[in-house]
Motif scaffolding. Structure first.
Motif, PDB file in Angstrom:
ATOM      1  N   THR A 181      25.980 -21.962 -45.214  1.00  0.00           N
ATOM      2  CA  THR A 181      26.685 -23.155 -45.642  1.00  0.00           C
ATOM      3  C   THR A 181      27.814 -23.492 -44.610  1.00  0.00           C
ATOM      4  O   THR A 181      28.133 -22.625 -43.668  1.00  0.00           O
ATOM      5  CB  THR A 181      27.374 -22.715 -46.827  1.00  0.00           C
ATOM      6  OG1 THR A 181      28.277 -21.572 -46.494  1.00  0.00           O
ATOM      7  CG2 THR A 181      26.751 -22.462 -48.148  1.00  0.00           C
ATOM      8  N   ALA A 222      20.406 -18.065 -48.974  1.00  0.00           N
ATOM      9  CA  ALA A 222      21.408 -17.328 -48.422  1.00  0.00           C
ATOM     10  C   ALA A 222      20.962 -15.785 -48.271  1.00  0.00           C
ATOM     11  O   ALA A 222      20.156 -15.326 -48.959  1.00  0.00           O
ATOM     12  CB  ALA A 222      22.764 -17.307 -49.135  1.00  0.00           C
ATOM     13  N   ALA A 228      28.200  -8.731 -46.874  1.00  0.00           N
ATOM     14  CA  ALA A 228      29.343  -9.608 -46.198  1.00  0.00           C
ATOM     15  C   ALA A 228      30.327  -8.859 -45.314  1.00  0.00           C
ATOM     16  O   ALA A 228      30.637  -9.297 -44.373  1.00  0.00           O
ATOM     17  CB  ALA A 228      30.251 -10.214 -47.374  1.00  0.00           C
ATOM     18  N   PRO A 256      25.324 -17.131 -42.089  1.00  0.00           N
ATOM     19  CA  PRO A 256      25.727 -17.920 -43.066  1.00  0.00           C
ATOM     20  C   PRO A 256      24.867 -19.344 -42.893  1.00  0.00           C
ATOM     21  O   PRO A 256      24.515 -19.817 -41.788  1.00  0.00           O
ATOM     22  CB  PRO A 256      27.068 -18.355 -42.633  1.00  0.00           C
ATOM     23  CG  PRO A 256      27.429 -18.044 -41.247  1.00  0.00           C
ATOM     24  CD  PRO A 256      26.407 -16.819 -40.834  1.00  0.00           C
ATOM     25  N   TRP A 279      28.428  -8.151 -42.127  1.00  0.00           N
ATOM     26  CA  TRP A 279      28.472  -9.387 -41.483  1.00  0.00           C
ATOM     27  C   TRP A 279      29.690  -9.591 -40.577  1.00  0.00           C
ATOM     28  O   TRP A 279      29.658 -10.258 -39.412  1.00  0.00           O
ATOM     29  CB  TRP A 279      28.081 -10.811 -42.268  1.00  0.00           C
ATOM     30  CG  TRP A 279      28.039 -11.843 -41.474  1.00  0.00           C
ATOM     31  CD1 TRP A 279      27.086 -12.480 -40.564  1.00  0.00           C
ATOM     32  CD2 TRP A 279      29.217 -12.863 -41.372  1.00  0.00           C
ATOM     33  NE1 TRP A 279      27.644 -13.723 -40.187  1.00  0.00           N
ATOM     34  CE2 TRP A 279      28.710 -13.948 -40.578  1.00  0.00           C
ATOM     35  CE3 TRP A 279      30.494 -12.756 -42.250  1.00  0.00           C
ATOM     36  CZ2 TRP A 279      29.626 -14.969 -40.580  1.00  0.00           C
ATOM     37  CZ3 TRP A 279      31.128 -13.871 -42.104  1.00  0.00           C
ATOM     38  CH2 TRP A 279      30.738 -14.948 -41.153  1.00  0.00           C
ATOM     39  N   TYR A 281      22.281 -10.962 -40.675  1.00  0.00           N
ATOM     40  CA  TYR A 281      22.666 -11.895 -41.818  1.00  0.00           C
ATOM     41  C   TYR A 281      23.405 -13.029 -40.897  1.00  0.00           C
ATOM     42  O   TYR A 281      24.101 -12.946 -40.024  1.00  0.00           O
ATOM     43  CB  TYR A 281      23.681 -11.051 -42.522  1.00  0.00           C
ATOM     44  CG  TYR A 281      23.035  -9.707 -43.440  1.00  0.00           C
ATOM     45  CD1 TYR A 281      22.324  -9.955 -44.405  1.00  0.00           C
ATOM     46  CD2 TYR A 281      23.504  -8.657 -42.849  1.00  0.00           C
ATOM     47  CE1 TYR A 281      21.997  -9.002 -45.232  1.00  0.00           C
ATOM     48  CE2 TYR A 281      22.833  -7.454 -43.590  1.00  0.00           C
ATOM     49  CZ  TYR A 281      22.178  -7.569 -44.719  1.00  0.00           C
ATOM     50  OH  TYR A 281      21.571  -6.513 -45.138  1.00  0.00           O
ATOM     51  N   GLU A 340      28.502 -17.907 -49.652  1.00  0.00           N
ATOM     52  CA  GLU A 340      27.196 -17.832 -49.551  1.00  0.00           C
ATOM     53  C   GLU A 340      26.400 -17.274 -50.566  1.00  0.00           C
ATOM     54  O   GLU A 340      25.193 -17.794 -50.710  1.00  0.00           O
ATOM     55  CB  GLU A 340      27.013 -16.660 -48.372  1.00  0.00           C
ATOM     56  CG  GLU A 340      27.678 -17.217 -46.869  1.00  0.00           C
ATOM     57  CD  GLU A 340      26.774 -18.502 -46.515  1.00  0.00           C
ATOM     58  OE1 GLU A 340      25.522 -18.130 -46.619  1.00  0.00           O
ATOM     59  OE2 GLU A 340      27.364 -19.333 -46.164  1.00  0.00           O
ATOM     60  N   VAL A 391      33.368 -14.968 -47.030  1.00  0.00           N
ATOM     61  CA  VAL A 391      31.926 -15.602 -46.742  1.00  0.00           C
ATOM     62  C   VAL A 391      31.119 -15.103 -48.081  1.00  0.00           C
ATOM     63  O   VAL A 391      30.159 -15.845 -48.294  1.00  0.00           O
ATOM     64  CB  VAL A 391      31.350 -14.877 -45.533  1.00  0.00           C
ATOM     65  CG1 VAL A 391      31.331 -13.363 -45.679  1.00  0.00           C
ATOM     66  CG2 VAL A 391      30.351 -15.586 -44.932  1.00  0.00           C
ATOM     67  N   GLY A 447      30.784 -21.196 -44.752  1.00  0.00           N
ATOM     68  CA  GLY A 447      30.475 -19.696 -44.076  1.00  0.00           C
ATOM     69  C   GLY A 447      30.564 -19.883 -42.708  1.00  0.00           C
ATOM     70  O   GLY A 447      30.806 -18.900 -41.756  1.00  0.00           O
ATOM     71  N   ARG A 448      29.940 -21.226 -41.803  1.00  0.00           N
ATOM     72  CA  ARG A 448      30.006 -21.261 -40.421  1.00  0.00           C
ATOM     73  C   ARG A 448      31.528 -21.280 -40.008  1.00  0.00           C
ATOM     74  O   ARG A 448      31.642 -20.832 -38.949  1.00  0.00           O
ATOM     75  CB  ARG A 448      29.310 -22.396 -39.983  1.00  0.00           C
ATOM     76  CG  ARG A 448      27.713 -21.994 -40.357  1.00  0.00           C
ATOM     77  CD  ARG A 448      26.580 -23.347 -40.200  1.00  0.00           C
ATOM     78  NE  ARG A 448      25.444 -22.646 -40.424  1.00  0.00           N
ATOM     79  CZ  ARG A 448      24.291 -23.682 -40.801  1.00  0.00           C
ATOM     80  NH1 ARG A 448      24.715 -25.039 -40.723  1.00  0.00           N
ATOM     81  NH2 ARG A 448      22.923 -23.443 -40.851  1.00  0.00           N
TER      82      ARG A 448
END
Length: 270
Positions: free
Chosen positions: A169, A141, A149, A167, A152, A165, A135, A131, A172-173
């Motif tokens: 992108t 971001a 990270a 994501p 998260w 936090y 990100e 991630v 990232g999702r």
């Protein structure tokens, strides 16, 4: 060579290569090398990916029931084909734990605990790296450092999701989706293992109490038997004598009457 021999021969080498893959992947993301070092890292990871792909193809060709083997190794195919999930190839390290428990004779619950702990550690670390890579350069971001990270990833895999936090992108999702599914599965395994341990503990305690009660009943039964034998012996020896010397019934015949010579006969006064 059959599939079993191939897997046995490649188990430890591929595990070592998976660890090497993780080291190079982590170094590339955390250090952000440039120039020749970045190209060397990319080349090494691509070479390792080719090795993993060859292993997949050889295993598929050696499998007697290819369709059955294919259905049970879809994850390996995704790792070979999809770049975004290639870091999960490091989960191959879990095969080392499989070899370890075969030699140590570890109990099932211990193996489950070991697998869960190792899986959580690897998934959290890999998820944090992935991630962060996806990100940190994206506009807007909020995940820009490894610490962010890591935090998260923890709140996502535990399905807490504080929302501090998130994501932004698509990659990232997707990582978040995979982490949430993995977290739910791991929580289920932990809950089931804990429930099994509690049930076994209660059953063992009930069995222990049942065994104690059974032993007490047997002890009382033995005591009653000893008392009955003593009573039977007393009745068998209960021939009244003036001298006080008992006459054993077993020495007398069935119709004979033993008389003590010292017994005084009682004569009629008439």
């Amino acid at each position: 060579m059959n599939l079993k021999k191939w897997e046995s021969a490649t188990e430890w080498p591929l595990t070592a290569l998976s660890l090497l893959f993780l080291v190079i992947y982590a170094w590339q993301i955390l250090s952000e090398p440039t120039g020749i070092w970045n190209r060397a890292a990319e080349f090494s990871m691509n070479a390792l990916w080719v090795v993993f792909g060859v292993d997949y193809l050889v295993s598929l060709l050696l499998a007697e029931k290819k369709w059955e083997w294919f259905k049970h190794h879809v994850f390996d195919l995704l790792v070979v084909l999809l770049p975004m999930v290639r870091p999960l190839r490091v989960l191959r390290v879990l095969t080392a734990l499989n070899a370890l428990h075969r030699t140590s004779g570890m109990a099932l619950r211990g193996r489950i605990t070991m697998y869960v702990g190792a899986s959580v550690t690897l998934i959290v670390f890999i998820g944090s790296l992935a991630v962060l890579d996806a990100e940190r350069s994206a506009p807007g971001a909020s995940i820009k450092t490894f610490g962010q990270a890591l935090w998260w990833t923890f709140v996502t895999i535990t399905t807490v999701g504080y929302g501090d936090y998130a994501p932004v992108t698509s990659t990232g999702r997707v990582i978040a989706f995979v982490l949430m599914l993995g977290g739910i599965a791991l929580i289920g395994v932990v809950t089931a293992t804990l429930a099994s341990w509690i049930v076994d503990a209660v059953s063992a305690e009930e069995h222990k109490e049942s065994s104690i009660n059974h032993e007490e009943v047997e002890e009382i039964s033995h005591r009653l038997e000893r008392i009955e034998r003593k009573l039977d012996d007393s009745e068998g020896r209960g021939v009244a004598m003036v001298t006080g010397n008992p006459v054993e019934p077993k020495t007398a015949g069935p119709h004979a009457i033993e008389m003590d010579p010292h017994m005084i006969p009682i004569r009629d006064s008439k």
